[in-house]
Design an enzyme around this catalytic site. Structure first.
Site, mmCIF file in Angstrom:
data_model
loop_
_atom_site.group_PDB
_atom_site.id
_atom_site.type_symbol
_atom_site.label_atom_id
_atom_site.label_comp_id
_atom_site.label_asym_id
_atom_site.label_seq_id
_atom_site.Cartn_x
_atom_site.Cartn_y
_atom_site.Cartn_z
ATOM 1 C CG HIS A 226 -33.511 -27.020 20.860
ATOM 2 N ND1 HIS A 226 -33.891 -28.022 21.712
ATOM 3 C CD2 HIS A 226 -32.170 -27.086 20.772
ATOM 4 C CE1 HIS A 226 -32.809 -28.671 22.119
ATOM 5 N NE2 HIS A 226 -31.751 -28.122 21.570
ATOM 6 C CG ASP B 111 -36.135 -21.706 23.639
ATOM 7 O OD1 ASP B 111 -35.289 -21.356 24.500
ATOM 8 O OD2 ASP B 111 -36.017 -22.741 22.963
ATOM 9 C CB CYS C 125 -31.676 -30.329 19.100
ATOM 10 S SG CYS C 125 -30.634 -31.374 20.106
#
Ligand SMILES: Cc1ncc(COP(=O)(O)O)c(C=O)c1O
Lengths: 150, 425
Positions: B142, B219, B383
């Site tokens: 991202h 993440d 994104c």
């Protein structure tokens, strides 16, 4: 929601599937890039102006049906127009999409472009329709920075 | 999360899962928003990777705070303030438990995954990454796990290396091993790809990073809502996620960092609450996690997040994951039958995300037409522009599922896609 057919009118779909004046132009033409980061639309508008008249205008790129049709119909509408007339069409088109206020003179100026009136009911799509026009303005002004909708 | 376990439960014709089986019908009533209509139709909310909907329990926890518990924390001697402080710290421990961290001091409240990564890049990165050092990311990241590292790299003269993906959207692990070298300071990878749904083998990747002498950041923005997380089993040094993607409120998220690393990091922002003593000559900082929580934090957000984690735990992430996998298979089967539809991202190990393109309609048009049918999906680059570039496409349409989605939602999507065909054919 307003009827989708208002948005995806036959004329718009036709231009989206078979864009007119969809090609590059030699380096002598002015060109500018437009980009809509939200949906990934990218186009390049080419324009050749002589004696204050748009002699030729074309575009390339990839985008949604609305931006592609808008670019295609813009090229048809403006070819052969003086810069002043082109500016007047742009302003009428912009009003059609944003305020919906348009006078009789606009009807005349807009001609076929009036089919984009339905886009007004889809606020997130207004930028798709105006991107080619803003990109053309950048090309005419000789702006090097790519046009962004955001 | 044990990748192999996940795989083995996906074998077709497996015996019925152990009771009690999860049914979304039991919990859909917990979500007020799922009862609303959109353009006069039943709402099929299929944009869960962007943000999840909130159960009444979360909304109630936040309302309760403002109705009867509101006070600033760590400041007052009066009852309300001490109670608010206690509730905030209980929320922190709830997070610790949820991701199985060893120590509550390893949990920093932040605004979200984005802020957590920026914090690590600025604080840890600013002190540990030097000119010529390398940071390994992946194509699947991202933008929030790219841009902060780019900013750091530009500032200190470090180099970013990128793990490529194959056509299915899986990381090329042999390439990853080749990228690791003694200059590698950090490997920062997403656990689950928001654009394609790929589940990355983070345990194995962290082990390889450590073997090369690098730290590892995972993440977890897209994994936390779908997979049980054990940061000690993953063995990562940093783990980040956002509350709003796991039924919690917006504006609250978590940075987990291993204790010695976190304690050694310099503050990210200065202000109240993060200090021990202040004079104009010198300030001494509070120990972590307070050192990283300057100013009045998002107290109601932390309580809302704790309520969300309670809610999810009450259902059980194993049951949630099992149900979502079935729904994903159902959706993929239905969608692959649509002519001209291509699913982008077909990893063997995949969370409930389906990115797709239609040969005859641009994703943006697909999104508008589906919206008219009450179907909320995301269109665009999600994104993840490097992922789009990898496939040579400007955008995809993406349906991302949650445990409260049903086959009816999927059917509504499929019907909506019929409408797209109608318009464009
Ligand atoms: C994989 C991934 N990482 C990070 C983020 C950023 O999360 P937030 O915007 O909540 O900070 C997202 C959100 O879309 C995500 O999907």
């Amino acid at each position: 929601m307003s009827d989708l057919r208002e948005l995806y009118q036959e004329v718009i779909l036709d231009h989206a599937k078979k864009p007119r004046n969809f090609h590059t132009m030699p380096d002598s033409a002015r060109a500018a890039d437009g980009h809509n980061p939200l949906c990934g639309d990218r186009l390049r508008v080419f324009v050749r102006v002589e004696n204050g008249v748009i002699q030729d205008i074309s575009f390339t790129g990839s985008g949604c049906a609305i931006s592609t049709a808008s670019a295609s119909m813009m090229t048809e509408a403006l070819k052969g127009k003086s810069l002043a007339d082109a500016q007047a069409v742009f302003e009428s088109f912009h009003d059609l999409l944003t305020t919906g206020n348009h006078a009789d003179k606009d009807e005349e100026l807009l001609g076929k472009l009036a089919v984009f009136g339905g886009v007004r009911e889809f606020p997130v799509r207004v930028k798709c329709a105006t991107l080619p026009w803003h990109t053309l303005q950048a090309a005419l002004q000789g702006s090097a920075a790519p046009v962004k909708t955001e | 999360m044990a990748v192999t376990t996940v795989k083995s439960t996906r074998t077709p014709k497996a015996p019925a899962p152990p009771a009690p089986a999860f049914s979304p019908d039991d919990i859909r009533g917990d979500f007020p928003i799922l009862q609303i209509t959109s353009h006069g139709r039943r709402l099929a909310y299929l944009d869960n990777a962007a943000t999840s909907q909130k159960p009444q329990a979360v909304i109630a926890a936040m309302t309760r705070f403002y109705n009867s518990q509101n006070a600033n924390i760590h400041r007052g001697v009066y009852e309300l303030s001490t109670q608010a402080t206690a509730a905030y710290e209980i929320a922190r421990d709830r997070v610790r438990q949820f991701i199985n961290a060893a120590d509550v001091r390893e949990i920093v409240f932040v605004r979200g995954a984005t802020e957590a990564i920026n914090l690590v890049a600025a604080s840890w990165g600013g002190t540990n990454v030097r000119s010529g050092d390398e940071i390994i990311l992946s194509t699947l990241e991202h933008h929030s796990n790219i841009v902060p590292w780019q900013m750091l790299a530009q500032r200190v003269g470090a180099v970013l290396r990128v793990i490529p993906i194959n056509d299915a959207g899986e990381l090329c692990l042999e390439q990853y091993e080749k990228l690791l070298n003694p200059r590698t300071r950090l490997v920062a990878i997403t656990h689950v790809s928001n654009a394609l749904g790929t589940i990355n083998p983070v345990r194995q990747m962290v082990r390889l990073a450590h073997a090369a002498g690098a730290l590892a950041l995972v993440d977890g923005a897209q994994s936390v809502p779908h997979l049980p997380i054990d940061v000690r089993a993953i063995d990562c040094d940093f783990f980040v996620f956002s509350g709003h993607k796991i039924c919690g409120p917006t504006g609250i998220g978590v940075l987990y960092a291993r204790q010695p690393i976190l304690q050694a990091m310099p503050p990210y922002q200065g202000g109240g609450d993060m200090i021990e003593t202040v004079t104009f000559d010198q300030t001494t900082y509070a120990p972590a996690p307070q050192k990283f929580e300057a100013g009045t934090p998002n107290i109601s957000g932390a309580l809302g997040l704790a309520a969300a984690l309670d809610y999810i735990t009450g259902i059980g992430l194993d049951r949630i994951g099992g149900y979502e996998r079935q729904l994903l298979l159902y959706a993929q089967e239905k969608l692959t039958r649509i002519k001209g539809l291509k699913i982008v991202g077909t990893a063997a190990d995949k969370a409930a995300v389906i990115s797709f393109v239609l040969s005859y309609a641009h994703p943006h048009d697909v999104g508008t037409i589906l919206d008219g049918q009450g179907v909320a999906i995301r269109t665009g680059h999600h994104c993840c522009q490097p992922v789009m570039d990898r496939y040579g496409i400007p955008a995809t349409a993406r349906a991302s599922l949650a445990f409260y989605n049903t086959r009816e939602d999927v059917d509504q999507l499929v019907l909506g896609l019929e409408k797209v065909k109608e318009v464009f054919h």
